[in-house]
Structures are given as C-alpha cells and as structure tokens.
Motif scaffolding. Structure first.
Motif, PDB file in Angstrom:
ATOM      1  N   ALA A  67     -11.344  11.235 -12.306  1.00 28.91           N
ATOM      2  CA  ALA A  67     -10.769  11.753 -11.064  1.00 28.91           C
ATOM      3  C   ALA A  67     -11.447  11.164  -9.833  1.00 28.91           C
ATOM      4  O   ALA A  67     -10.826  11.041  -8.774  1.00 28.91           O
ATOM      5  N   ASN A  96      -9.938   7.134  -9.661  1.00 29.55           N
ATOM      6  CA  ASN A  96      -8.532   6.786  -9.801  1.00 29.55           C
ATOM      7  C   ASN A  96      -7.787   7.071  -8.501  1.00 29.55           C
ATOM      8  O   ASN A  96      -7.633   8.223  -8.103  1.00 29.55           O
ATOM      9  N   ALA A 136      -4.771   9.420  -8.353  1.00 31.38           N
ATOM     10  CA  ALA A 136      -5.033  10.857  -8.472  1.00 31.38           C
ATOM     11  C   ALA A 136      -5.158  11.546  -7.118  1.00 31.38           C
ATOM     12  O   ALA A 136      -5.155  12.779  -7.051  1.00 31.38           O
ATOM     13  N   SER A 153      -2.641  14.564 -16.974  1.00 30.43           N
ATOM     14  CA  SER A 153      -4.003  14.021 -17.009  1.00 30.43           C
ATOM     15  C   SER A 153      -4.070  12.774 -17.878  1.00 30.43           C
ATOM     16  O   SER A 153      -4.839  11.846 -17.607  1.00 30.43           O
ATOM     17  N   LEU A 211      -4.680   9.984 -15.134  1.00 30.14           N
ATOM     18  CA  LEU A 211      -6.128   9.797 -15.229  1.00 30.14           C
ATOM     19  C   LEU A 211      -6.532   8.972 -16.447  1.00 30.14           C
ATOM     20  O   LEU A 211      -7.673   8.513 -16.530  1.00 30.14           O
TER      21      LEU A 211
END
Length: 329
Positions: free
Chosen positions: A215, A218, A221, A300, A304
């Motif tokens: 997180a 990225n 995100a 996610s 991610l």
C-alpha cells in the motif's frame, strides 16, 4: 525510506518496525508505554536501531517532532480495547488524533500516508462475502470512530497521498491477545461459548506487513480503501481444533450458551465503566464467539497484488513457539 509508525509500541506497530529495520529503513515510532508489554516492545525496537518518540497523536507538539523528515507514515495508533473510558476518549484519539497527523503530514509533504483501519467498521455478522463497498454498520464506539477516521482520511486525498487498510483479526509472534485462548486450550480449561460456527478470516502479522508495504508503494492504491485478511475462512470450532492440534492437547467438549455471557457483559459495562474500571467481561470480548465475517480479496489482489501466504496452522506454530520462548505458554 524514513518511516513513522504511530502506535509503534503495540503488537502490529512493533512487528512492522522490526521488519522495516531489517530491510534498511530508518524507523521512528510514536507510541506510549503504559504496560510491561509496551515497555518491552520499546526496548526491543531501540536495540535494533529504531528511534522512539513517547507521546500521543492527540498532542500536536509531539506529532510535529515525530513527523520531521518522514517520507512514509503508517498510522496504527488507536483507542481500541479500553472499556473503562468515556466515548470522548475514542473521538479524541481515533478522529481528532488522526486529523492532527494528517495535517502535520500535509505540511511536511509526506510521500505516503497509510491509515490502519479495522474490519470493525462493518459492525456485526453479515451474510455473504464482504468487500470494500459493503455498507458500514459499526456497532460500538471503536468502530464508529474508526469509520469517522476513514472519512477524514479520504477527505485529504486531494492534498495528501493516502491509502486506507481495513485490518482483519491479526495474530502472530508478539501478539498477546490470542495468548489467553492458547493458554486455556493448553490447560484444558477452554469451553466454547455459543455454537462456534461463526467465521473468522484472521491474518498472520507478517502477511499484514507485506500488505502495508504494498500500500505504501503502489500508486494505483492512492485514495482507495482495501481489506487485508488471511487466506482461510475458519469457524471458531475450526480455530480451536487447529490450536489444540498444534499444542498436542485433546479438546474438552464443554459448551455454554452465548446469551448469559452477553447479558453479564452488558451489566458489567454499565456498572464499572462509569467508575473507570475495566470490566473483566465486556461486549467486544464476546465478539470472538459472536461476529462472523467472510471477505473478498479481489481488490487487494488485483490492485495491490497482495496474496496472504501463511496458513492458520503454520501461523499458530510460529505464535506458540514465540509464546514458549518468552515463557508465556
């Protein structure tokens, strides 16, 4: 990178600090030392080269000192388990404290603000799979103030690179909350409260840390919310059976109905909380036997690239070993 971890003397914060130090980051913790566990965590991080700032996110002067020169903030500090304080305490820490940290991060041009939220924002048990777009229905002051903290963080997304992580039940070396359960099973004193068919999707702490790192780097995100949970969905019965297997003990087949404990928890809270006494039994403690969740990992995983690696059995092996090494078990 130079990172700041709030709540850094807690379980997740300490483990995150040690892992960041291992990979060469410069680490500063903002945390408190209110008990022997936090004292030990502070000493452990200091011995590994981390810097400690003792204080609260409610103190703007302390935050200004802690944020200086920081590139990444992992905001994990929260009022969470206190059942002997007024609701205002949760608002001051989880909302006003978050605002203090956001504002300081904006002024100091922090490169990434990773906000640790909780699956507690979803409230009680829900049918079906839960994802990041599922309506939030928190049912206690902790969940309510964490939801408001999320809203606050998202209101800064045009001024600060923010990401929100809703953290599932977390366990692993360094955790002391699961210790009570393992001790009870090990001593054959555990008994199930309720049917034991409510579901958990726990996450091993090292898997969580990997998700927090993803997180923090990225760009896709930014401004988004993610749920981080483990790879398995287990009932309470399955959890207990796995722990008993790892510890090599035979489970006792004792079971008690849930409702008398819930009533007792409510009575204890109403009697003891106004006196600022932590009730030995309260409603949030009963969530282990009552709440039931199943989380989608599509978002996610796709954004991610997060994939939890640790099975519950392997995680319990590592956790039990840590307990034994520290003479807790």
């Amino acid at each position: 990178m130079k990172v700041l971890i709030t709540g850094g003397t807690g379980f997740i914060g300490t483990r995150l600090a040690l892992k960041c130090l291992e990979k060469g980051d410069k680490v500063r913790l903002l945390g408190q030392v209110n008990n022997a566990a936090e004292e030990g965590n502070r000493d452990l991080v200091e011995r590994q080269g981390g810097e400690i700032v003792i204080g609260s996110v409610t103190d703007k002067d302390v935050i200004d000192k802690a944020i200086e020169g920081v590139e990444i903030v992992y905001h994990l500090a929260a009022a969470q388990h206190e059942a002997n304080v007024p609701d205002q305490h949760f608002w001051e820490v989880n909302v006003a404290g978050t605002r203090n940290l956001l504002e300081a991060s904006r002024k100091d041009n922090v490169k990434r603000f990773v906000h640790g939220s909780t699956i507690g924002v979803y409230g009680a048990a829900m049918e079906g799979e839960i994802d990041e777009d599922t309506p939030l229905q928190p049912d206690n002051i902790y969940g309510i103030t964490k939801r408001e903290g999320e809203k606050l963080v998202l209101s800064y997304k045009d001024r600060l690179p923010v990401v929100i992580i809703r953290i599932s039940e977390t366990y692993g070396p360094g955790d002391r909350r699961l210790l009570k359960l393992l001790k009870a099973i090990d001593k054959k004193m555990f008994f199930m409260i309720g049917k034991g068919d409510n579901r958990h999707q726990l996450i091993f702490v090292d898997d969580l840390i990997e998700g927090l790192w993803l997180a923090a780097k990225n760009d896709e995100a930014l401004g988004q919310v993610f749920v981080l949970a483990g790879k398995e969905i287990l009932t309470t019965n399955q959890m207990v059976a796995t722990i008993a297997k790892v510890l090599g003990v035979t489970q006792r087949k004792l079971r008690a109905p849930l409702w008398p404990f819930l009533i007792t928890a409510v009575v204890m809270e109403n009697l003891l909380r106004p006196l600022h006494i932590q009730p030995p039994l309260h409603r949030r403690r009963m969530d282990f036997f009552k709440k039931s969740f199943c989380f989608s990992q599509d978002k996610s995983s796709s954004i991610l690239k997060f994939e939890p690696k640790t099975s519950f059995e392997d995680g319990i092996v590592a956790t039990a070993q840590w307990y034994k090494e520290h003479n807790y078990l």
